[in-house]
Design a protein around this motif. Structure first.
Motif, PDB file in Angstrom:
ATOM      1  N   THR A 211       0.896  -1.099   0.082  1.00 49.30           N
ATOM      2  CA  THR A 211      -0.050  -0.035  -0.146  1.00 49.30           C
ATOM      3  C   THR A 211       0.944   1.208   0.073  1.00 49.30           C
ATOM      4  N   THR A 212       0.668   2.302  -1.026  1.00 47.61           N
ATOM      5  CA  THR A 212       1.352   3.403  -1.348  1.00 47.61           C
ATOM      6  C   THR A 212       0.613   4.603  -1.213  1.00 47.61           C
ATOM      7  N   ALA A 213       1.230   5.503  -0.522  1.00 46.69           N
ATOM      8  CA  ALA A 213       0.862   6.943  -0.490  1.00 46.69           C
ATOM      9  C   ALA A 213       1.740   7.745  -1.456  1.00 46.69           C
ATOM     10  N   TRP A 214       1.164   8.713  -2.230  1.00 48.09           N
ATOM     11  CA  TRP A 214       2.139   9.291  -2.828  1.00 48.09           C
ATOM     12  C   TRP A 214       1.389  10.844  -3.058  1.00 48.09           C
ATOM     13  N   PRO A 215       1.411  11.709  -2.039  1.00 50.52           N
ATOM     14  CA  PRO A 215       0.968  13.077  -2.385  1.00 50.52           C
ATOM     15  C   PRO A 215       1.607  13.744  -3.500  1.00 50.52           C
ATOM     16  N   VAL A 216       0.788  14.531  -4.255  1.00 50.14           N
ATOM     17  CA  VAL A 216       1.211  15.292  -5.411  1.00 50.14           C
ATOM     18  C   VAL A 216       2.378  16.134  -5.087  1.00 50.14           C
ATOM     19  N   ASP A 217       2.237  16.854  -3.969  1.00 50.03           N
ATOM     20  CA  ASP A 217       3.256  17.691  -3.592  1.00 50.03           C
ATOM     21  C   ASP A 217       4.506  17.087  -3.040  1.00 50.03           C
ATOM     22  N   GLY A 218       4.100  15.959  -2.735  1.00 56.87           N
ATOM     23  CA  GLY A 218       5.483  15.261  -2.215  1.00 56.87           C
ATOM     24  C   GLY A 218       6.098  15.357  -0.854  1.00 56.87           C
ATOM     25  N   THR A 219       5.163  16.122  -0.045  1.00 55.09           N
ATOM     26  CA  THR A 219       5.577  16.451   1.262  1.00 55.09           C
ATOM     27  C   THR A 219       4.660  16.006   2.459  1.00 55.09           C
ATOM     28  N   LEU A 220       5.236  15.826   3.676  1.00 59.32           N
ATOM     29  CA  LEU A 220       4.568  15.305   4.833  1.00 59.32           C
ATOM     30  C   LEU A 220       4.529  16.594   5.593  1.00 59.32           C
ATOM     31  N   ARG A 221       4.816  17.866   5.157  1.00 56.48           N
ATOM     32  CA  ARG A 221       4.861  18.916   6.153  1.00 56.48           C
ATOM     33  C   ARG A 221       3.655  19.799   6.002  1.00 56.48           C
ATOM     34  N   ALA A 222       2.694  19.358   5.287  1.00 57.16           N
ATOM     35  CA  ALA A 222       1.240  20.206   5.084  1.00 57.16           C
ATOM     36  C   ALA A 222       0.660  19.609   6.192  1.00 57.16           C
ATOM     37  N   ALA A 223      -0.345  20.658   6.836  1.00 58.90           N
ATOM     38  CA  ALA A 223      -1.142  20.492   7.918  1.00 58.90           C
ATOM     39  C   ALA A 223      -1.981  19.259   7.681  1.00 58.90           C
ATOM     40  N   GLY A 224      -2.158  18.403   8.582  1.00 55.70           N
ATOM     41  CA  GLY A 224      -3.181  17.303   8.508  1.00 55.70           C
ATOM     42  C   GLY A 224      -2.705  16.020   7.561  1.00 55.70           C
ATOM     43  N   ARG A 225      -1.438  16.195   6.874  1.00 54.65           N
ATOM     44  CA  ARG A 225      -1.223  15.117   6.159  1.00 54.65           C
ATOM     45  C   ARG A 225      -0.770  13.928   6.796  1.00 54.65           C
ATOM     46  N   VAL A 226      -0.037  13.994   7.766  1.00 54.44           N
ATOM     47  CA  VAL A 226       0.524  12.820   8.645  1.00 54.44           C
ATOM     48  C   VAL A 226      -0.756  12.165   9.176  1.00 54.44           C
ATOM     49  N   GLY A 227      -1.699  12.837   9.877  1.00 56.78           N
ATOM     50  CA  GLY A 227      -2.748  12.450  10.419  1.00 56.78           C
ATOM     51  C   GLY A 227      -3.698  11.704   9.447  1.00 56.78           C
ATOM     52  N   LEU A 228      -3.851  12.286   8.156  1.00 61.16           N
ATOM     53  CA  LEU A 228      -4.589  11.696   7.301  1.00 61.16           C
ATOM     54  C   LEU A 228      -4.060  10.207   6.872  1.00 61.16           C
ATOM     55  N   LEU A 229      -2.926  10.108   6.676  1.00 57.59           N
ATOM     56  CA  LEU A 229      -2.086   8.902   6.500  1.00 57.59           C
ATOM     57  C   LEU A 229      -2.280   7.805   7.454  1.00 57.59           C
ATOM     58  N   SER A 230      -2.261   8.323   8.870  1.00 52.85           N
ATOM     59  CA  SER A 230      -2.302   7.522   9.796  1.00 52.85           C
ATOM     60  C   SER A 230      -3.693   6.943   9.885  1.00 52.85           C
ATOM     61  N   THR A 231      -4.972   7.553   9.654  1.00 58.55           N
ATOM     62  CA  THR A 231      -6.111   6.969  10.056  1.00 58.55           C
ATOM     63  C   THR A 231      -6.841   6.746   8.601  1.00 58.55           C
ATOM     64  N   GLY A 232      -6.447   7.197   7.546  1.00 58.29           N
ATOM     65  CA  GLY A 232      -6.832   6.725   6.156  1.00 58.29           C
ATOM     66  C   GLY A 232      -6.372   5.319   5.729  1.00 58.29           C
ATOM     67  N   TYR A 233      -5.285   4.825   6.110  1.00 60.96           N
ATOM     68  CA  TYR A 233      -4.773   3.654   6.052  1.00 60.96           C
ATOM     69  C   TYR A 233      -4.789   2.741   7.124  1.00 60.96           C
ATOM     70  N   PRO A 234      -4.854   1.371   6.723  1.00 60.24           N
ATOM     71  CA  PRO A 234      -4.957   0.364   8.082  1.00 60.24           C
ATOM     72  C   PRO A 234      -3.533   0.807   8.845  1.00 60.24           C
ATOM     73  N   SER A 235      -3.846   0.573  10.188  1.00 60.66           N
ATOM     74  CA  SER A 235      -2.572   0.961  11.061  1.00 60.66           C
ATOM     75  C   SER A 235      -1.444   0.118  10.676  1.00 60.66           C
ATOM     76  N   PRO A 236      -0.347   0.634  10.942  1.00 61.33           N
ATOM     77  CA  PRO A 236       0.284   1.906  11.469  1.00 61.33           C
ATOM     78  C   PRO A 236       0.337   2.820  10.209  1.00 61.33           C
ATOM     79  N   GLY A 237      -0.238   2.632   9.175  1.00 65.26           N
ATOM     80  CA  GLY A 237      -0.137   3.454   7.924  1.00 65.26           C
ATOM     81  C   GLY A 237       0.248   2.922   6.792  1.00 65.26           C
ATOM     82  N   PRO A 238       0.628   3.560   5.478  1.00 68.90           N
ATOM     83  CA  PRO A 238       0.694   3.162   4.119  1.00 68.90           C
ATOM     84  C   PRO A 238       2.240   2.300   4.516  1.00 68.90           C
ATOM     85  N   ASP A 239       2.300   0.937   3.837  1.00 69.21           N
ATOM     86  CA  ASP A 239       3.658   0.436   3.727  1.00 69.21           C
ATOM     87  C   ASP A 239       4.845   1.158   3.309  1.00 69.21           C
ATOM     88  N   VAL A 240       4.384   2.274   2.324  1.00 67.34           N
ATOM     89  CA  VAL A 240       5.365   3.176   1.952  1.00 67.34           C
ATOM     90  C   VAL A 240       4.875   4.373   1.354  1.00 67.34           C
TER      91      VAL A 240
END
Length: 704
Positions: A327-356
Motif C-alpha cells: 500500500t502506497t501513499a504519493w501526495p502530489v506535492d511530495g511532502t509530509l509537512r502540510a497540515a493534516g497530512r500525517v494524520g490523514l495517512l495514519s487514519t486513512g490507511y490500516p494501522s500503522p499507515g501506508p507500507d510506503v
C-alpha cells in the motif's frame, strides 16, 4: 613561371582544401581552441540530439555525437557545426543544472566540426561529429565533460546552441550508488473512461491501455529492465458495465476477479491483458489506493472521520501481487509537512499507515550540497522513500527521442555528481517521474540501458529499497528543519472542499440503495458499483490541471442525485373521514432497475392519528409507480402532518421522503349515538312531566 607550374598550383590548392574539409568533418582538424563565448543569435534554427555513443566512454574510445540541425521557416544558409568542449568544471549537481539550462555558445575548445550545407525552409540536416575520448580533456578518474553543439553561419557567428554532457570513466575510485526506478502507471484525465455509453467507454480504454497507447508503450519500453511500478488499480481493474450501448443491460455481464477471468465486458478483458503485460515486464508493483485519490487535497480539507473511512475503502481495493500488497501513499506535492497530512495517512490507511510513503527529496531536511538518500522513516514511524524530484522532472521530459537523448546524458551527469559528493560512501536514491508519464518508448529504453550500464550505478529493486526504509531509524527530516531544496510546484488541485463534501454526502446514499436494486443481486451490485465508481474517480489526483474535471464532477453528482432521488414518495393531501381505514400512498421508481425490499414508514406528527400496520417490504418496477395501503385510526378530528419515508432492510432511509397532510374527520361512533339517544329520552321525559303538571293545574282551578 612556366605553364606547367601554373597548372600544378590550382591542383595543389584544391587537394589542400579537400584534405582540410575531410579532416574537419571527423574532428581531426579542430578550429582554434580558444573560441570566445557568444550569445546565440535570435533564430528559429535549432539542434535535436540523436545519440551519444558510447554514452559513457573510456579514454581509448571514440565518441560519436549524432544530431539533426533543423532549419527555420526562412531556411538555413551554409555554415558549420562545432562540437565545443566548454571551459567549465562540472563538480556539483548545481553545476550540472546550470550547464543543462544554458543556451549560449560557450568559450572552449572545438573538438570536432562538420561543414553544414544550406537547407530549405523547415528542412533538416543530419550531422555526425566524432572525437576521441582522450581529446575531451578529462583529467580525473571519473569526470563529466560539458559539451555544446554550436551551429555557426558562414561568418562564424553562432546561430543556435545545445548543451549536453559526456561522462568519461577512467577507473573506479568510488562506491557505486544504488538507483531504483519507480515508474507511475496511472489513468489519464479522460471522463470517457467512466462513461455510461459502452462504445464511448471502450474507445477511451483502448486509447488509454490498448495496443499502441502511451501506457502500453511504457510497459514495452521497460521490458527487461528492473523497474518498480507505482500503480493506480483503477487502470487495471475497471468496474464492469451493465450497459451494452448506454440504454440496456449487456447480456451475461459478470463481476470479474482481479485477473478479469470469465468476464464478457471488453474493457475488463482489455484491462486484464494490460495487467498481465505489466506484471510480465516487472512483477514489482507498489499500489496506490483505488482511483489514486488526491491525498494533498484530501489532507487539506479537514474531512474528518468520514473522509478517513472513505480513504480506507479505497486503500482496501489496492492491487495485490502474488508476493504481497504494498500500500502506497504519493501526495502530489511530495511532502509530509502540510497540515493534516500525517494524520490523514495514519487514519486513512490500516494501522500503522501506508507500507510506503513517497516524498520528494527536496522537501526533506539535509546537508546543503548533498543528495538526500532514499530510504527513511518519519518521526511518527511512517516508512518513506525519498525520490529525487530533480531527476524525476528530467525523466518526465523525455517525451521525444531528442529529449530522451538529452535526459540520458543529463541523468548520467547528475548521478556521477551524486557519487562525487561522497565517493567513498554507498548510498541509495530513487527516480520517480510525474503522473501521466508518457516517454518516447525507444528513447526510454536507451536511457534505462545507458544509466543502468554506468559503472557508478547499481540498479536496485523496490523490495530492497522498501526493506531498507522499514529498517531505517526514525527521523524528523520529512517534517521539520529547512528543506534541502526547492520542490516543484504541482498544478492546482481540482478537488475542492465543497466538491469533496458533495462526494462524501452522496456515497452513502448509493451504498444504501444498492441492496434493494432488483431481483438479480449480482447485477444490482454492479450497477451500484458503477455509480459509486464515478464518485471514487472524482477524488483522483489525475484531474489536477485538467479542464475536464468541472464537467465530470457536475455530471457525476447530477447522475448520483438522479439515482438517489429516483425512488421517492409522492407528497399530497388526503381526507380521512373514517374512524379506521387505509390511506393510500404512492411510491415512484424512476430508476432503470426494479426496487425490492424497501418498506414505507408513515410517521404522524401529532396524536390525532395512529398507524396500525407494520411496514411491509414492497416491490416497484423500473420506471413505474406503486400504491401502498397503510391502515390508520383517527382518534380526533383535525389536520395531521405525516412524514412518509422509504427504508432499506437495515433501517436506513433510501430515496426522497415526502410530507403528507391527512385531514382527519372521523364520525362520532356508537357512544355518540348513545349519548344523543339518552339526551333525547331525557328530553321526552321532561316534556311529558311538564305537560302533566300543566294539566293538573288546570283541573284544580275548575274544581275551585
Amino acid at each position: 613561371m612556366s605553364a606547367g607550374r601554373r597548372r600544378r598550383r590550382p591542383l595543389l590548392a584544391g587537394l589542400l582544401l579537400a584534405s582540410a574539409t575531410l579532416l574537419t568533418s571527423v574532428g581531426v582538424l579542430a578550429a582554434p581552441s580558444g573560441m570566445p563565448a557568444a550569445a546565440a543569435e535570435t533564430s528559429d534554427v535549432h539542434v535535436e540530439l540523436g545519440t551519444v555513443d558510447p554514452a559513457v566512454p573510456t579514454p581509448g574510445q571514440t565518441v560519436t555525437v549524432s544530431l539533426r540541425v533543423v532549419a527555420g521557416a526562412s531556411g538555413l544558409a551554409a555554415g558549420r557545426v562545432d562540437l565545443v568542449r566548454a571551459d567549465q568544471s562540472l563538480i556539483s549537481r548545481s553545476d550540472v543544472a546550470r550547464w543543462a539550462d544554458g543556451t549560449t555558445a560557450p568559450s572552449g575548445k572545438v573538438v570536432a566540426s562538420f561543414p553544414l550545407p544550406a537547407a530549405a525552409p523547415n528542412g533538416t540536416v543530419p550531422v555526425r561529429l566524432t572525437v576521441p575520448a582522450s581529446q575531451l580533456g578529462a583529467t580525473r578518474a571519473f569526470q563529466t565533460v560539458p559539451l555544446a553543439v554550436v551551429v555557426r553561419d558562414v561568418a562564424g557567428q553562432p546561430v543556435s546552441s545545445l548543451h549536453t554532457f559526456v561522462p568519461v570513466f577512467t577507473r573506479k575510485e568510488f562506491e557505486p550508488v544504488t538507483l531504483t526506478w519507480l515508474l507511475p502507471v496511472t489513468a489519464p484525465a479522460d471522463p470517457d473512461l467512466f462513461s455510461d455509453k459502452a462504445r464511448v467507454r471502450q474507445a477511451a480504454w483502448e486509447s488509454a491501455i490498448g495496443p499502441g497507447s502511451p501506457l502500453d508503450a511504457l510497459v514495452a519500453a521497460a521490458q527487461g529492465h528492473q523497474v518498480t511500478w507505482v500503480l493506480d488499480p483503477a487502470i487495471v481493474r475497471p468496474v464492469p458495465t451493465l450497459l451494452a450501448d448506454g440504454t440496456g443491460p449487456a447480456p451475461g455481464a459478470t463481476t470479474p476477479p482481479q485477473d478479469g477471468a470469465d468476464s464478457t465486458d471488453p474493457v475488463v478483458v482489455l484491462a486484464a491483458g494490460f495487467a498481465a503485460r505489466l506484471a510480465a515486464a516487472s512483477p514489482a508493483i507498489w499500489s496506490l489506493p483505488y482511483a489514486d485519490p488526491d491525498l494533498a487535497a484530501l489532507g487539506a480539507s479537514g474531512g474528518g472521520a468520514g473522509l478517513s473511512a472513505y480513504l480506507k475503502s479505497l486503500v482496501g481495493r489496492s492491487w495485490a501481487t502474488p508476493q504481497r500488497t504494498v500500500t502506497t501513499a504519493w501526495p502530489v506535492d511530495g511532502t509530509l509537512r502540510a497540515a493534516g497530512r500525517v494524520g490523514l495517512l495514519s487514519t486513512g490507511y490500516p494501522s500503522p499507515g501506508p507500507d510506503v510513503t513517497l516524498v520528494a527529496a527536496s522537501t526533506l531536511a539535509g546537508r546543503s550540497g548533498y543528495t538526500v538518500t532514499a530510504p527513511g522513516r518519519s518521526g511518527t514511524g511512517l516508512v518513506t522513500v525519498a525520490y529525487d524530484d530533480t531527476l524525476g522532472a528530467v525523466l518526465s521530459g523525455a517525451t521525444t527521442s531528442e529529449r530522451a537523448a538529452l535526459a540520458t546524458q543529463r541523468i548520467l551527469a547528475e548521478t556521477l555528481a551524486i557519487v562525487d559528493e561522497q565517493a567513498g560512501t554507498a548510498r541509495s536514491f530513487a527516480i520517480l517521474p510525474a503522473r501521466g508519464f508518457a516517454p518516447d518508448p525507444q528513447g526510454l529504453n536507451r536511457l534505462l540501458t545507458a544509466v543502468s550500464s554506468a559503472p557508478w550505478v547499481t540498479v536496485g529493486s523496490g523490495d530492497a529499497l522498501l526493506a531498507a526504509a522499514t529498517a531505517a531509524p526514525k527521523s524528523t527530516a520529512a517534517t521539520a528543519g529547512a528543506p534541502s531544496g526547492s520542490p516543484g510546484v504541482a498544478p492546482a488541485a481540482a478537488l475542492t472542499t465543497s466538491s469533496l463534501a458533495a462526494v462524501l454526502r452522496s456515497a452513502p446514499d448509493v451504498d444504501r440503495l444498492a441492496p434493494v436494486l432488483g431481483a438479480d443481486k449480482a447485477a444490482a451490485t454492479e450497477l451500484a458499483a458503477r455509480w459509486h465508481d464515478r464518485l471514487d474517480q472524482a477524488l483522483s489526483a489525475r484531474w489536477r490541471g485538467s479542464s475536464a474535471y468541472a464537467a465530470y464532477l457536475t455530471a457525476t453528482l447530477a447522475t448520483v442525485t438522479t439515482v438517489t432521488t429516483g425512488v421517492r414518495v409522492l407528497p399530497g393531501t388526503l381526507n380521512f373521514l373514517a374512524e379506521q381505514g387505509a390511506v393510500q400512498i404512492v411510491v415512484v421508481n424512476d430508476l432503470d432497475a426494479e426496487i425490492r425490499g424497501l418498506s414505507l414508514v408513515l410517521q404522524p406528527q401529532n396524536a390525532r392519528v395512529v398507524v396500525l400496520d407494520a411496514p411491509v417490504p414492497l416491490t416497484v418496477g423500473a420506471h413505474s409507480k406503486a400504491t401502498v395501503r397503510v391502515e390508520v385510526r383517527a382518534l380526533a378530528a383535525g389536520p395531521v402532518p405525516m412524514t412518509a419515508s422509504l427504508r432499506a432492510p437495515d433501517g436506513s432511509t433510501v430515496g426522497t421522503s415526502a410530507e403528507i397532510l391527512l385531514r382527519a374527520n372521523p364520525p362520532a361512533g356508537w357512544w355518540g349515538w348513545a349519548f344523543a339517544g339518552l339526551n333525547g329520552v331525557l328530553f321526552v321525559v321532561g316534556l311529558v312531566r311538564s305537560l302533566r303538571r300543566k294539566r293538573s293545574g288546570v283541573a284544580a282551578g275548575a274544581a275551585g
